[in-house]
Design a protein around this motif. Structure first.
Motif, PDB file in Angstrom:
ATOM      1  N   LEU A  72       0.817  -1.220   0.000  1.00  0.00           N
ATOM      2  CA  LEU A  72       0.000   0.000   0.000  1.00  0.00           C
ATOM      3  C   LEU A  72       0.847   1.264   0.000  1.00  0.00           C
ATOM      4  N   ARG A  73       2.120   1.117   0.416  1.00  0.00           N
ATOM      5  CA  ARG A  73       3.024   2.273   0.407  1.00  0.00           C
ATOM      6  C   ARG A  73       3.848   2.313  -0.871  1.00  0.00           C
ATOM      7  N   GLN A  74       3.778   1.238  -1.682  1.00  0.00           N
ATOM      8  CA  GLN A  74       4.584   1.195  -2.905  1.00  0.00           C
ATOM      9  C   GLN A  74       3.764   1.430  -4.170  1.00  0.00           C
ATOM     10  N   ILE A  75       2.475   1.048  -4.090  1.00  0.00           N
ATOM     11  CA  ILE A  75       1.655   1.162  -5.297  1.00  0.00           C
ATOM     12  C   ILE A  75       0.217   1.532  -4.942  1.00  0.00           C
ATOM     13  N   GLY A  76      -0.330   2.501  -5.661  1.00  0.00           N
ATOM     14  CA  GLY A  76      -1.716   2.904  -5.463  1.00  0.00           C
ATOM     15  C   GLY A  76      -2.482   2.619  -6.741  1.00  0.00           C
ATOM     16  N   ALA A  77      -3.757   2.182  -6.589  1.00  0.00           N
ATOM     17  CA  ALA A  77      -4.495   1.801  -7.794  1.00  0.00           C
ATOM     18  C   ALA A  77      -5.916   2.341  -7.790  1.00  0.00           C
ATOM     19  N   VAL A  78      -6.381   2.709  -8.979  1.00  0.00           N
ATOM     20  CA  VAL A  78      -7.787   3.039  -9.179  1.00  0.00           C
ATOM     21  C   VAL A  78      -8.320   2.041 -10.201  1.00  0.00           C
ATOM     22  N   LEU A  79      -9.177   1.129  -9.738  1.00  0.00           N
ATOM     23  CA  LEU A  79      -9.761   0.163 -10.667  1.00  0.00           C
ATOM     24  C   LEU A  79     -11.183   0.592 -11.009  1.00  0.00           C
ATOM     25  N   VAL A 148       4.309   4.500  -7.156  1.00  0.00           N
ATOM     26  CA  VAL A 148       3.756   3.924  -8.388  1.00  0.00           C
ATOM     27  C   VAL A 148       2.228   4.020  -8.364  1.00  0.00           C
ATOM     28  N   LEU A 149       1.655   4.552  -9.437  1.00  0.00           N
ATOM     29  CA  LEU A 149       0.195   4.673  -9.535  1.00  0.00           C
ATOM     30  C   LEU A 149      -0.304   3.925 -10.768  1.00  0.00           C
ATOM     31  N   ILE A 150      -1.355   3.133 -10.581  1.00  0.00           N
ATOM     32  CA  ILE A 150      -1.986   2.437 -11.707  1.00  0.00           C
ATOM     33  C   ILE A 150      -3.447   2.842 -11.726  1.00  0.00           C
ATOM     34  N   LEU A 151      -3.891   3.402 -12.844  1.00  0.00           N
ATOM     35  CA  LEU A 151      -5.260   3.910 -12.907  1.00  0.00           C
ATOM     36  C   LEU A 151      -5.972   3.324 -14.123  1.00  0.00           C
ATOM     37  N   ASP A 152      -7.100   2.618 -13.862  1.00  0.00           N
ATOM     38  CA  ASP A 152      -7.862   2.004 -14.952  1.00  0.00           C
ATOM     39  C   ASP A 152      -8.994   2.955 -15.345  1.00  0.00           C
ATOM     40  N   GLU A 153      -8.913   3.499 -16.530  1.00  0.00           N
ATOM     41  CA  GLU A 153      -9.936   4.404 -17.080  1.00  0.00           C
ATOM     42  C   GLU A 153     -10.331   5.534 -16.120  1.00  0.00           C
ATOM     43  N   PRO A 154      -9.383   6.253 -15.518  1.00  0.00           N
ATOM     44  CA  PRO A 154      -9.760   7.271 -14.530  1.00  0.00           C
ATOM     45  C   PRO A 154     -10.388   8.504 -15.158  1.00  0.00           C
ATOM     46  N   ALA A 155     -10.158   8.715 -16.452  1.00  0.00           N
ATOM     47  CA  ALA A 155     -10.687   9.914 -17.099  1.00  0.00           C
ATOM     48  C   ALA A 155     -12.180   9.776 -17.374  1.00  0.00           C
ATOM     49  N   ASN A 156     -12.668   8.518 -17.324  1.00  0.00           N
ATOM     50  CA  ASN A 156     -14.073   8.208 -17.525  1.00  0.00           C
ATOM     51  C   ASN A 156     -14.934   8.993 -16.525  1.00  0.00           C
ATOM     52  N   SER A 184      -6.915   3.576 -20.981  1.00  0.00           N
ATOM     53  CA  SER A 184      -8.099   4.146 -21.631  1.00  0.00           C
ATOM     54  C   SER A 184      -8.340   3.421 -22.946  1.00  0.00           C
ATOM     55  N   HIS A 185      -9.588   3.509 -23.454  1.00  0.00           N
ATOM     56  CA  HIS A 185      -9.826   2.984 -24.800  1.00  0.00           C
ATOM     57  C   HIS A 185      -9.874   4.137 -25.805  1.00  0.00           C
TER      58      HIS A 185
END
Ligand code: ATP
Length: 291
Positions: A72-79, A148-156, A184-185
């Motif tokens: 949780l301190r190394q990677i943050g995610a938005v699914l 590290v941040l991973i974001l799945d379709e956050p602009a949606n 993003s698609h």
């Protein structure tokens, strides 16, 4: 850094991800693009240790997620899926998540401010708009101050102001030495946000590199309007160009604007218009992403 090496996920006979190797560099925002069903979410889930690869590896700073000491301190995610209880306020949701991430109450207040939800913090998340939910999800991902941040379709669901806010946040994160992978698609949706692109189709890599190279790879087509289109057409074709026309405007592939201007001058034909078509980003993406 985020890295996948020959990453593969098979569901029965379907290869959702198929021998995929790419990197998302530290200090850069990388767009992860593909049409619906191309394997983006499956790849991100493998990076986050939520789906087990059939073969190959998905690494965060050189390690699979399951081997990270303080994930949780190394990677943050938005699914994509909703993460909140609809009856809970945004602030209560963040406070609960802060305990898991080892973050303080002060950090929760700072984050609500950073994502523009200070006033909405006490509202039920069930009453949030899609854009507000995205902002809360980004705040949740940032709780443990992960590089590290991973974001799945956050602009949606974000309006232009929301996109501008996200751009500022991600750019700042990368500039401070973070790594951002954002899916993003739609390439046009991410064009203002990203430095690099990774394009996949059918679970396979189609293109990876700086966004700028995509513009460069699209050959500039000329639009030419002159006094004698037929004569210009012949002269351009004799110089090796491919020309199409609607009778008045010539569309010319294979000549520079300088060449076209000089040919017209040599032919004695006055030009009324000579311009380079800007490549249509979405068109370039669709060509690369087509299966
Ligand atoms: N749990 C699963 N079981 C079976 N097939 C799956 C599963 N998850 C994904 N797939 C299949 O794998 C392929 C890739 O799906 P994935 O969700 O990774 O694509 P995506 O690029 O994220 O699409 P979208 O933009 O629609 O979210 C699709 O054909 C999908 O039907």
């Amino acid at each position: 850094m985020i890295e996948t090496l020959e990453l593969t996920k098979a569901y029965g006979k379907t290869r959702a991800v198929d021998g995929l190797s790419f990197t998302a560099q530290t200090g850069r925002v990388t767009g992860f693009l593909g049409l619906n069903g191309s394997g983006k979410t499956t790849t991100l889930r493998m990076l986050l240790g939520l789906t087990r690869p059939t073969s190959g590896v998905a690494l965060i700073d050189g390690k699979p997620y399951t081997e990270l000491k303080q994930p949780l301190r190394q990677i943050g995610a938005v699914l994509e899926q909703g993460i909140t209880h609809p009856g809970q306020s945004g602030r209560a949701h963040l406070l609960g998540q802060a305990m898991l991430a080892g973050a303080s109450r002060t950090r929760v207040g700072e984050l609500l401010d950073q994502v523009g939800l200070t006033d909405a913090g006490s509202l039920r998340t069930g009453d949030y708009s899609l854009g507000m939910r995205q902002r809360l999800a980004v705040a949740t991902a940032l709780l443990g101050e992960p590089p590290v941040l991973i974001l799945d379709e956050p602009a949606n669901g974000l309006d232009p102001e929301g996109i501008a806010w996200l751009r500022g946040l991600l750019r700042e994160h990368a500039a401070a030495g973070g790594t951002v992978l954002i899916s993003s698609h739609l390439l046009a949706e991410l064009a203002q946000l990203i430095d690099d692109v990774v394009i996949i189709a059918g679970g396979k890599l189609r293109h990876a590199g700086p966004l700028q190279d995509l513009y460069g790879s699209a050959s500039g087509r000329l639009r030419v309007r002159g006094a004698d289109p037929v004569r210009l057409w012949r002269a351009f074709e004799e110089a090796g160009a491919k020309v199409t026309t609607d009778e008045e405007i010539l569309e010319v592939d294979g000549l520079s604007p300088e060449d076209a201007g000089e040919i017209a001058f040599a032919e004695g034909v006055p030009l009324y218009e000579l311009s380079t078509d800007t490549p249509n980003l979405e068109q370039i993406f669709l060509t690369l992403a087509a299966t």
